[in-house]
Design a protein around this motif. Structure first.
Motif, PDB file in Angstrom:
ATOM      1  N   THR A 380     -42.878  15.466  27.977  1.00  0.00           N
ATOM      2  CA  THR A 380     -42.974  14.589  29.148  1.00  0.00           C
ATOM      3  C   THR A 380     -43.253  15.439  30.363  1.00  0.00           C
ATOM      4  OG1 THR A 380     -41.412  13.026  28.145  1.00  0.00           O
ATOM      5  CG2 THR A 380     -41.766  12.872  30.524  1.00  0.00           C
ATOM      6  N   GLN A 381     -44.130  14.932  31.281  1.00  0.00           N
ATOM      7  CA  GLN A 381     -44.493  15.661  32.509  1.00  0.00           C
ATOM      8  C   GLN A 381     -44.171  14.805  33.722  1.00  0.00           C
ATOM      9  OE1 GLN A 381     -48.627  16.762  32.163  1.00  0.00           O
ATOM     10  NE2 GLN A 381     -48.169  18.597  30.943  1.00  0.00           N
ATOM     11  N   LEU A 382     -43.659  15.495  34.768  1.00  0.00           N
ATOM     12  CA  LEU A 382     -43.359  14.855  36.046  1.00  0.00           C
ATOM     13  C   LEU A 382     -44.300  15.436  37.103  1.00  0.00           C
ATOM     14  CD1 LEU A 382     -39.435  14.990  35.892  1.00  0.00           C
ATOM     15  CD2 LEU A 382     -40.951  13.123  35.172  1.00  0.00           C
ATOM     16  N   PHE A 383     -44.878  14.573  38.031  1.00  0.00           N
ATOM     17  CA  PHE A 383     -45.848  15.017  39.042  1.00  0.00           C
ATOM     18  C   PHE A 383     -45.416  14.530  40.414  1.00  0.00           C
ATOM     19  CE2 PHE A 383     -48.272  14.804  35.111  1.00  0.00           C
ATOM     20  CZ  PHE A 383     -48.931  16.014  35.101  1.00  0.00           C
ATOM     21  N   CYS A 384     -45.763  15.419  41.427  1.00  0.00           N
ATOM     22  CA  CYS A 384     -45.592  15.048  42.831  1.00  0.00           C
ATOM     23  C   CYS A 384     -46.495  15.930  43.674  1.00  0.00           C
ATOM     24  CB  CYS A 384     -44.125  15.167  43.288  1.00  0.00           C
ATOM     25  SG  CYS A 384     -43.518  16.879  43.264  1.00  0.00           S
ATOM     26  N   CYS A 385     -46.769  15.525  44.947  1.00  0.00           N
ATOM     27  CA  CYS A 385     -47.662  16.280  45.848  1.00  0.00           C
ATOM     28  C   CYS A 385     -46.902  16.582  47.129  1.00  0.00           C
ATOM     29  CB  CYS A 385     -48.892  15.479  46.166  1.00  0.00           C
ATOM     30  SG  CYS A 385     -49.940  15.152  44.718  1.00  0.00           S
ATOM     31  N   VAL A 386     -47.132  17.818  47.622  1.00  0.00           N
ATOM     32  CA  VAL A 386     -46.461  18.261  48.815  1.00  0.00           C
ATOM     33  C   VAL A 386     -47.489  18.932  49.739  1.00  0.00           C
ATOM     34  CG1 VAL A 386     -45.834  20.508  47.860  1.00  0.00           C
ATOM     35  CG2 VAL A 386     -44.460  19.503  49.696  1.00  0.00           C
ATOM     36  N   ARG A 387     -47.270  18.807  51.074  1.00  0.00           N
ATOM     37  CA  ARG A 387     -48.131  19.455  52.066  1.00  0.00           C
ATOM     38  C   ARG A 387     -47.240  20.218  53.015  1.00  0.00           C
ATOM     39  NH1 ARG A 387     -51.309  15.452  55.767  1.00  0.00           N
ATOM     40  NH2 ARG A 387     -49.230  15.295  56.711  1.00  0.00           N
ATOM     41  N   PRO A 407     -36.284  27.970  29.429  1.00  0.00           N
ATOM     42  CA  PRO A 407     -37.526  27.877  28.641  1.00  0.00           C
ATOM     43  C   PRO A 407     -37.872  26.451  28.212  1.00  0.00           C
ATOM     44  CG  PRO A 407     -35.781  28.827  27.338  1.00  0.00           C
ATOM     45  CD  PRO A 407     -35.224  28.745  28.724  1.00  0.00           C
ATOM     46  N   LYS A 408     -36.936  25.535  28.297  1.00  0.00           N
ATOM     47  CA  LYS A 408     -37.246  24.176  27.899  1.00  0.00           C
ATOM     48  C   LYS A 408     -38.143  23.476  28.921  1.00  0.00           C
ATOM     49  CE  LYS A 408     -35.019  20.071  26.006  1.00  0.00           C
ATOM     50  NZ  LYS A 408     -35.616  20.242  24.683  1.00  0.00           N
ATOM     51  N   TYR A 409     -38.164  24.051  30.130  1.00  0.00           N
ATOM     52  CA  TYR A 409     -38.932  23.454  31.210  1.00  0.00           C
ATOM     53  C   TYR A 409     -40.029  24.462  31.668  1.00  0.00           C
ATOM     54  CZ  TYR A 409     -34.786  20.506  31.324  1.00  0.00           C
ATOM     55  OH  TYR A 409     -33.746  19.694  30.979  1.00  0.00           O
ATOM     56  N   HIS A 414     -50.162  23.986  42.076  1.00  0.00           N
ATOM     57  CA  HIS A 414     -51.551  24.344  42.366  1.00  0.00           C
ATOM     58  C   HIS A 414     -52.114  23.396  43.405  1.00  0.00           C
ATOM     59  CE1 HIS A 414     -55.565  25.951  41.717  1.00  0.00           C
ATOM     60  NE2 HIS A 414     -56.039  24.720  41.476  1.00  0.00           N
ATOM     61  N   LEU A 415     -52.518  23.976  44.566  1.00  0.00           N
ATOM     62  CA  LEU A 415     -53.122  23.213  45.661  1.00  0.00           C
ATOM     63  C   LEU A 415     -52.221  22.048  46.094  1.00  0.00           C
ATOM     64  CD1 LEU A 415     -56.861  23.090  44.502  1.00  0.00           C
ATOM     65  CD2 LEU A 415     -55.801  24.671  46.107  1.00  0.00           C
ATOM     66  N   GLY A 416     -50.951  22.316  46.145  1.00  0.00           N
ATOM     67  CA  GLY A 416     -50.006  21.312  46.627  1.00  0.00           C
ATOM     68  C   GLY A 416     -49.578  20.313  45.591  1.00  0.00           C
ATOM     69  N   ILE A 417     -50.023  20.443  44.334  1.00  0.00           N
ATOM     70  CA  ILE A 417     -49.640  19.522  43.256  1.00  0.00           C
ATOM     71  C   ILE A 417     -48.567  20.221  42.413  1.00  0.00           C
ATOM     72  CG2 ILE A 417     -50.402  18.235  41.249  1.00  0.00           C
ATOM     73  CD1 ILE A 417     -53.173  18.102  42.513  1.00  0.00           C
ATOM     74  N   CYS A 418     -47.426  19.600  42.346  1.00  0.00           N
ATOM     75  CA  CYS A 418     -46.304  20.180  41.611  1.00  0.00           C
ATOM     76  C   CYS A 418     -46.069  19.383  40.320  1.00  0.00           C
ATOM     77  CB  CYS A 418     -45.008  20.149  42.444  1.00  0.00           C
ATOM     78  SG  CYS A 418     -45.194  20.983  44.053  1.00  0.00           S
ATOM     79  N   SER A 419     -45.849  20.126  39.209  1.00  0.00           N
ATOM     80  CA  SER A 419     -45.654  19.454  37.907  1.00  0.00           C
ATOM     81  C   SER A 419     -44.513  20.146  37.174  1.00  0.00           C
ATOM     82  CB  SER A 419     -46.926  19.488  37.073  1.00  0.00           C
ATOM     83  OG  SER A 419     -47.284  20.822  36.772  1.00  0.00           O
ATOM     84  N   LEU A 420     -43.789  19.330  36.387  1.00  0.00           N
ATOM     85  CA  LEU A 420     -42.691  19.849  35.562  1.00  0.00           C
ATOM     86  C   LEU A 420     -42.855  19.257  34.179  1.00  0.00           C
ATOM     87  CD1 LEU A 420     -39.978  21.402  35.293  1.00  0.00           C
ATOM     88  CD2 LEU A 420     -38.834  19.230  35.848  1.00  0.00           C
TER      89      LEU A 420
END
Length: 467
Positions: A380-387, A407-409, A414-420
């Motif tokens: 599963t992936q989580l996304f958000c954007c930050v400036r 290591p599980k995460y 990249h360019l203000g896009i954060c993913s987990l």
């Protein structure tokens, strides 16, 4: 006709007859009228002209007419009608005749000379009846005929082309020179009012033309040639201007005056020797040091300075100048001692000062996290954007616990896009996940809820809900 030398038999000619029995022509140049113009009454009543053979004694002793004595005056011959000689100058020689050094000069100048014929003034305009008598078969004949005019005037005419004639008035006999030979015209040449150089110039004169010949023309042969044709006291002249030319000498010097941008200015001096002709101009050539080939920049330029343009930047050039006349270019040309180096101009750009805008700001999430439900064992992936400026530091939390380095995460930015990324989540991976961004100007955070369910239990619950 037949007879003895001492006897003279008379024969009257018809008005239309113009020759005697021996085909001796009567000469109209003496002023006698044509016999065809005499009418019948004039033949019957006019005076008679007797022609008889003359013995050698007739030429030595004067004869006396029975009607007049020896004291009668001898008729005088009028002066011949002379005409001015004419020189026919060819059209090509009516202007300056130009030849090159070493060429052959062969000038043929035709002329016309009319040879005058003498005539008797005492017999001019007289219509006369003729009697001819001669004895050409006699062994003592002198080959002459005696013409008796008005039964008192005797003219002895020689049968030979150039023999003398005896012109006798009434009662007298005498010698008069008639047709003693044609006078020949005299043609003379001069060069600049001086006599010709016989070692270099040959002349051949004829009765109708004159030829001037130069085997190899030199510049010293240039000048004015005058042909004079004389006939007695009359004279005709013709003038011919001859110009012998050769290639000019090279310009004395050439120098490079100035070089700027892609231009070069040249100056030179005229040649000392123009080849005995006016210069048509100068030819400027250039050559770059890389190829060494000469190219013509301009031709027949009349000034002694020129600016060569459109030179290639980075090349070095040499220049030379030829002089030109009607024979062509000079054999050699001076070359500039210095090379023209076309250098690239150094350009310095100065930027205008301006106030830079401050883009610094505290972190701010433009796209928050979203709650989600996942199945056990599926990533599963989580996304958000930050400036933020400067670039913020991203921290991930689970139930307010820092999960960096677990290591599980796997966390990426990249360019203000954060993913987990949550790798194969289990029932214990559900909870509240938080993303925090921190920079010197402040911090910001967003969170979401993640639920992890079993697939069998989920299918059972879905079936319950349908019922």
């Amino acid at each position: 006709m037949a007879g003895t030398p001492g006897e003279a038999e008379e024969q009257v000619l018809s008005p239309s007859l113009s020759t005697n029995s021996e085909n001796l022509p009567l000469e109209p140049s003496l002023g006698w009228p044509s016999m065809e113009a005499v009418t019948a009454p004039e033949v019957a009543s006019g005076p008679t002209l007797k022609v008889k053979e003359a013995s050698p004694a007739d030429a030595e002793e004067p004869q006396t007419s029975p009607r007049q004595g020896a004291s009668s005056p001898i008729p005088q011959l009028l002066a011949p009608l002379e005409e001015q000689p004419k020189i026919w100058l060819p059209r090509a020689l009516r202007q300056t005749y130009i030849r090159k050094v070493g060429d052959t000069v062969n000038l043929r100048i035709p002329f016309q000379v009319i040879i005058p014929q003498p005539h008797a003034g005492s017999m001019a305009g007289t219509r006369t009846r003729f009697d001819l008598e001669t004895d050409t078969k006699s062994p003592t004949s002198s080959g002459a005929v005696v013409l008796v005019l008005n039964e008192g005037t005797h003219i002895t005419r020689s049968l030979r082309p150039n023999g003398p004639s005896i012109c006798t008035p009434e009662g007298g006999m005498g010698w008069a020179p008639c047709d003693q030979g044609k006078p020949k015209p005299r043609a003379t040449w001069t060069h600049n009012s001086c006599a010709l150089d016989a070692s270099r110039v040959s002349v051949r004169n004829g009765e109708q033309d004159s030829i001037l010949f130069i085997r190899e023309a030199q510049r010293a042969d240039s000048g004015r040639y005058q042909l004079s044709v004389q006939l007695g006291g009359l004279e005709a002249t013709a003038t011919i201007d001859l110009l012998v030319i050769e290639r000019p000498g090279p310009p004395q010097s050439i120098k490079l005056v100035d070089v700027w941008d892609s231009n070069a200015t040249l100056e030179w001096t005229p040649p000392q020797d123009t080849g005995n002709a006016a210069l048509l101009g100068y030819t400027v050539q250039k050559a770059d040091t890389k190829s060494g080939l000469w190219f013509t920049v301009l031709e027949r330029y009349h000034r002694t300075s020129f600016t060569v343009s459109n030179l290639i930047i980075g090349n070095s050039y040499a220049f030379r100048v030829f002089a030109e006349n009607q024979c062509g270019l000079s054999e050699t040309a001076p070359i500039t001692a210095d090379l023209a180096h076309i250098q690239k101009a150094v350009t310095v750009y100065k930027t205008k000062g301006f106030a830079q805008r401050d883009f610094s700001e505290a972190p701010k999430f433009t796209q928050p996290l979203v709650n989600c439900t996942t199945v056990t064992g599926y990533d599963t992936q989580l996304f958000c954007c930050v400036r933020a400026s400067p670039k913020p530091k991203i921290v991930w939390l689970k139930n307010n616990m820092d999960i960096q380095g677990n290591p599980k995460y796997r966390a990426l930015t990249h360019l203000g896009i954060c993913s987990l990324e949550i790798r194969k989540p289990g029932p214990f991976d559900g909870g509240i996940y938080t993303c925090k961004a921190v920079n010197p100007l402040g911090e910001a955070s967003v969170d979401c809820r993640v639920d992890v369910t079993n697939i069998i239990l989920k299918a059972f619950c879905d079936e319950i809900c349908k019922r």
